[in-house]
Design a protein around this motif. Structure first.
Motif, PDB file in Angstrom:
ATOM      1  N   ASN A 111       0.814  -1.219   0.000  1.00 32.01           N
ATOM      2  CA  ASN A 111       0.000   0.000   0.000  1.00 32.01           C
ATOM      3  C   ASN A 111       0.850   1.274   0.000  1.00 32.01           C
ATOM      4  OD1 ASN A 111      -2.434  -1.429   0.023  1.00 32.01           O
ATOM      5  ND2 ASN A 111      -2.401  -1.619   2.266  1.00 32.01           N
ATOM      6  N   GLY A 112       2.144   1.101  -0.094  1.00 34.24           N
ATOM      7  CA  GLY A 112       3.016   2.263  -0.181  1.00 34.24           C
ATOM      8  C   GLY A 112       3.242   2.989   1.134  1.00 34.24           C
ATOM      9  N   LYS A 113       2.968   2.337   2.263  1.00 35.48           N
ATOM     10  CA  LYS A 113       3.167   2.975   3.560  1.00 35.48           C
ATOM     11  C   LYS A 113       4.612   2.804   4.034  1.00 35.48           C
ATOM     12  CE  LYS A 113      -1.619   2.192   5.071  1.00 35.48           C
ATOM     13  NZ  LYS A 113      -2.477   1.581   6.130  1.00 35.48           N
ATOM     14  N   GLU A 114       5.024   3.644   4.964  1.00 37.72           N
ATOM     15  CA  GLU A 114       6.355   3.531   5.556  1.00 37.72           C
ATOM     16  C   GLU A 114       6.382   2.345   6.515  1.00 37.72           C
ATOM     17  OE1 GLU A 114       9.097   5.198   4.965  1.00 37.72           O
ATOM     18  OE2 GLU A 114       8.152   6.500   3.470  1.00 37.72           O
ATOM     19  N   VAL A 115       7.412   1.535   6.407  1.00 37.50           N
ATOM     20  CA  VAL A 115       7.545   0.374   7.295  1.00 37.50           C
ATOM     21  C   VAL A 115       8.869   0.469   8.049  1.00 37.50           C
ATOM     22  CG1 VAL A 115       6.126  -1.137   5.854  1.00 37.50           C
ATOM     23  CG2 VAL A 115       8.581  -1.007   5.461  1.00 37.50           C
ATOM     24  N   GLN A 116       8.890  -0.137   9.196  1.00 36.93           N
ATOM     25  CA  GLN A 116      10.100  -0.119  10.020  1.00 36.93           C
ATOM     26  C   GLN A 116      10.393  -1.533  10.489  1.00 36.93           C
ATOM     27  OE1 GLN A 116      11.768   2.875  10.604  1.00 36.93           O
ATOM     28  NE2 GLN A 116      13.424   1.628  11.409  1.00 36.93           N
ATOM     29  N   LEU A 117      11.489  -2.097   9.984  1.00 38.97           N
ATOM     30  CA  LEU A 117      11.899  -3.422  10.438  1.00 38.97           C
ATOM     31  C   LEU A 117      12.660  -3.285  11.760  1.00 38.97           C
ATOM     32  CD1 LEU A 117      13.183  -4.956   7.093  1.00 38.97           C
ATOM     33  CD2 LEU A 117      10.950  -5.277   8.158  1.00 38.97           C
ATOM     34  N   GLU A 118      12.563  -4.297  12.590  1.00 44.82           N
ATOM     35  CA  GLU A 118      13.251  -4.288  13.878  1.00 44.82           C
ATOM     36  C   GLU A 118      14.581  -5.036  13.752  1.00 44.82           C
ATOM     37  OE1 GLU A 118      10.694  -5.898  16.868  1.00 44.82           O
ATOM     38  OE2 GLU A 118       8.936  -4.745  16.202  1.00 44.82           O
ATOM     39  N   LYS A 119      15.607  -4.466  14.311  1.00 46.01           N
ATOM     40  CA  LYS A 119      16.917  -5.118  14.224  1.00 46.01           C
ATOM     41  C   LYS A 119      17.637  -5.013  15.561  1.00 46.01           C
ATOM     42  CE  LYS A 119      19.682  -1.117  12.779  1.00 46.01           C
ATOM     43  NZ  LYS A 119      20.708  -0.631  11.866  1.00 46.01           N
ATOM     44  N   THR A 120      18.457  -6.031  15.822  1.00 44.14           N
ATOM     45  CA  THR A 120      19.349  -6.037  16.983  1.00 44.14           C
ATOM     46  C   THR A 120      20.724  -6.427  16.461  1.00 44.14           C
ATOM     47  OG1 THR A 120      17.494  -6.826  18.337  1.00 44.14           O
ATOM     48  CG2 THR A 120      19.698  -6.914  19.320  1.00 44.14           C
ATOM     49  N   THR A 121      21.705  -5.600  16.743  1.00 44.70           N
ATOM     50  CA  THR A 121      23.015  -5.807  16.114  1.00 44.70           C
ATOM     51  C   THR A 121      24.148  -5.649  17.124  1.00 44.70           C
ATOM     52  OG1 THR A 121      23.326  -3.472  15.554  1.00 44.70           O
ATOM     53  CG2 THR A 121      22.109  -4.815  13.973  1.00 44.70           C
ATOM     54  N   VAL A 122      25.333  -6.062  16.680  1.00 40.76           N
ATOM     55  CA  VAL A 122      26.556  -5.789  17.434  1.00 40.76           C
ATOM     56  C   VAL A 122      26.874  -4.305  17.248  1.00 40.76           C
ATOM     57  CG1 VAL A 122      29.024  -6.279  17.631  1.00 40.76           C
ATOM     58  CG2 VAL A 122      27.408  -8.130  17.114  1.00 40.76           C
ATOM     59  N   PRO A 123      27.028  -3.543  18.316  1.00 43.71           N
ATOM     60  CA  PRO A 123      27.241  -2.103  18.191  1.00 43.71           C
ATOM     61  C   PRO A 123      28.494  -1.758  17.384  1.00 43.71           C
ATOM     62  CG  PRO A 123      26.768  -2.701  20.471  1.00 43.71           C
ATOM     63  CD  PRO A 123      26.980  -3.976  19.725  1.00 43.71           C
ATOM     64  N   ASP A 124      28.359  -0.739  16.523  1.00 44.47           N
ATOM     65  CA  ASP A 124      29.478  -0.170  15.758  1.00 44.47           C
ATOM     66  C   ASP A 124      30.225  -1.206  14.907  1.00 44.47           C
ATOM     67  OD1 ASP A 124      28.989   2.334  16.932  1.00 44.47           O
ATOM     68  OD2 ASP A 124      30.215   1.807  18.672  1.00 44.47           O
ATOM     69  N   SER A 125      29.486  -2.167  14.385  1.00 39.93           N
ATOM     70  CA  SER A 125      30.125  -3.202  13.567  1.00 39.93           C
ATOM     71  C   SER A 125      29.910  -2.909  12.084  1.00 39.93           C
ATOM     72  CB  SER A 125      29.557  -4.580  13.911  1.00 39.93           C
ATOM     73  OG  SER A 125      28.176  -4.650  13.575  1.00 39.93           O
ATOM     74  N   THR A 126      30.861  -3.360  11.263  1.00 36.96           N
ATOM     75  CA  THR A 126      30.720  -3.186   9.819  1.00 36.96           C
ATOM     76  C   THR A 126      29.601  -4.062   9.259  1.00 36.96           C
ATOM     77  OG1 THR A 126      32.436  -4.868   9.491  1.00 36.96           O
ATOM     78  CG2 THR A 126      33.151  -2.569   9.509  1.00 36.96           C
ATOM     79  N   SER A 127      29.374  -5.207   9.911  1.00 35.42           N
ATOM     80  CA  SER A 127      28.297  -6.084   9.464  1.00 35.42           C
ATOM     81  C   SER A 127      26.944  -5.405   9.598  1.00 35.42           C
ATOM     82  CB  SER A 127      28.315  -7.382  10.273  1.00 35.42           C
ATOM     83  OG  SER A 127      28.187  -7.115  11.655  1.00 35.42           O
ATOM     84  N   ASN A 128      26.794  -4.560  10.597  1.00 36.74           N
ATOM     85  CA  ASN A 128      25.555  -3.812  10.795  1.00 36.74           C
ATOM     86  C   ASN A 128      25.282  -2.916   9.584  1.00 36.74           C
ATOM     87  OD1 ASN A 128      23.406  -2.300  11.764  1.00 36.74           O
ATOM     88  ND2 ASN A 128      24.651  -1.115  13.191  1.00 36.74           N
ATOM     89  N   ILE A 129      26.295  -2.178   9.163  1.00 37.28           N
ATOM     90  CA  ILE A 129      26.142  -1.266   8.020  1.00 37.28           C
ATOM     91  C   ILE A 129      25.887  -2.056   6.734  1.00 37.28           C
ATOM     92  CG2 ILE A 129      27.319   0.498   6.660  1.00 37.28           C
ATOM     93  CD1 ILE A 129      28.925   1.166   9.191  1.00 37.28           C
ATOM     94  N   TYR A 130      26.619  -3.157   6.584  1.00 37.98           N
ATOM     95  CA  TYR A 130      26.479  -3.961   5.370  1.00 37.98           C
ATOM     96  C   TYR A 130      25.064  -4.523   5.236  1.00 37.98           C
ATOM     97  CZ  TYR A 130      27.270  -7.854   2.135  1.00 37.98           C
ATOM     98  OH  TYR A 130      27.189  -8.738   1.087  1.00 37.98           O
TER      99      TYR A 130
END
Length: 388
Positions: A111-130
């Motif tokens: 429907n073209g609405k804004e969505v927000q996925l939930e994430k939990t990551t290792v802080p300040d990691s390159t894998s997070n950005i990737y």
């Protein structure tokens, strides 16, 4: 050539001190050459991140497509949807990224609405950005289709997404050449050469000047049948011969260790740079020889100049690890520009107008140091002669 012969007789009597620095340099060169490890291959290689994918939206082609796309670029690790187990998996690095698809995700996206996925990551990691980049790429592609083709079915949307996301850019690495295995080794060798060269020339020239500047001997020489101009010419020839001989001895090991590499453009530039530096050091040694009054002072000055300039100019510690203030001070010494030129020579894969101009600029500055110091020395000698 009585003065010329006397010059080398004095050098011969002081050979023990000179040989110490020669032996130390050769030992350092052999140890460092043996301990050197060539740099590892730094080409890019794709590494997959371990992630956990949790779906709270139910089965849909859109969510399945997202999971498939992430599975192609990351390792999907199955972990029960329990808070404690998810936290433990993240803490022990079983996974580095936990993605949760919320309920209503498919409907909101279509429907073209804004969505927000939930994430939990290792802080300040390159894998997070990737992983963020991968997910945003998928969501932005979906948003493009839903915006401009609003009536598109999930089947057609999934097929178009799979086709578009499968497109990859071809990257070609272009290089003008490759480094020789001896390039960095020879750079270390010639950087350390400056330490021994400085010490040997100061000790050799100063030991001779202490003898010839002795008041009684100087008066006896003035009474000799040899003209003063001839005597000075032989002294200059003796200093040049000693400097060139020292340079030849110090560089000789490089031909043994690196062989034909020394006849390449890199090797020849290193030799030229070291020869220019030899002339500048000879000029400084000649000035010091006309200032020192005792053998104790001669040894102290040799150690201070050789070690001091080496520490602040990048011989023992690479220039990139030294502070800005230290490098500013070091730039007033020829050793700094000598090491800088060496680093640029060994770092260059090929030589062009740009890097050659920088290298030769450093050499000219080293030579300028020598000319300036020689001028000061000649003024000092003339002033002393007038006062006498």
């Amino acid at each position: 050539m009585q003065v010329y012969k006397a010059f080398f007789k004095v050098i011969q009597k002081n050979r023990a001190q000179i040989l110490i620095y020669l032996v130390v340099f050769m030992a350092l060169a052999l140890i460092l050459s043996g301990a050197y490890n060539p740099p590892q291959d730094t080409d890019f290689t794709k590494v997959k991140v371990n992630i956990a994918f949790i779906n709270d939206d139910g089965d849909s082609q859109l969510v399945a497509g997202l999971k498939t796309y992430l599975g192609e670029n990351a390792n999907l690790v199955a972990i029960p949807d329990e808070t404690q187990k998810l936290q433990d998996a993240l803490f022990f690095r079983q996974v580095e990224y936990i993605l949760r698809v919320p309920a209503g995700f498919t409907e909101d996206m279509l429907n073209g609405k804004e969505v927000q996925l939930e994430k939990t990551t290792v802080p300040d990691s390159t894998s997070n950005i990737y992983m963020d980049l991968l997910i945003n790429k998928y969501l932005n592609t979906v948003k493009t289709y839903t915006t401009y083709l609003p009536g598109l079915s999930q089947d057609d949307l999934s097929q178009n997404l799979e086709k578009d996301l499968a497109e990859q850019s071809k990257v070609t690495m272009i290089s003008n050449g490759t480094h020789s295995i001896y390039a960095e080794k020879s750079g270390y060798y010639f950087n350390y050469l400056s330490y021994s060269l400085f010490a040997i020339l100061i000790l050799g020239v100063c030991s001779v000047m202490l003898v010839f500047n002795d008041t009684d001997l100087k008066r006896r020489n003035l009474c000799s049948p040899i003209r003063s101009a001839n005597m000075n010419m032989q002294m200059v020839l003796g200093n040049l011969s000693f400097a060139i001989l020292t340079w030849l001895v110090l560089i000789s090991a490089s031909f043994i260790m690196y062989g034909s590499f020394m006849f390449t453009a890199t090797g020849l530039l290193l030799l030229l740079n070291s020869f220019v530096f030899t002339l500048a050091v000879l000029s400084i040694s000649y000035l010091i020889g006309n200032l020192v009054k005792s053998r104790g002072a001669m040894s102290a000055i040799a150690n201070v100049f050789a070690l001091g300039t080496s520490f602040i100019s990048g011989v023992f510690v690479p220039q990139e690890l030294l502070g800005a203030n230290v490098l500013t001070i070091a730039s007033f010494t020829p050793t700094y520009w000598y090491v800088k030129a060496n680093n640029e020579i060994t770092a260059a894969v090929s030589f062009n107008t740009g890097n050659l101009s920088s290298i030769f600029t450093s050499m000219v500055l080293v030579l300028a140091f020598g000319v300036a110091v020689l001028g000061v020395t000649l003024v000092l000698i003339k002033q002393r002669r007038v006062e006498s």
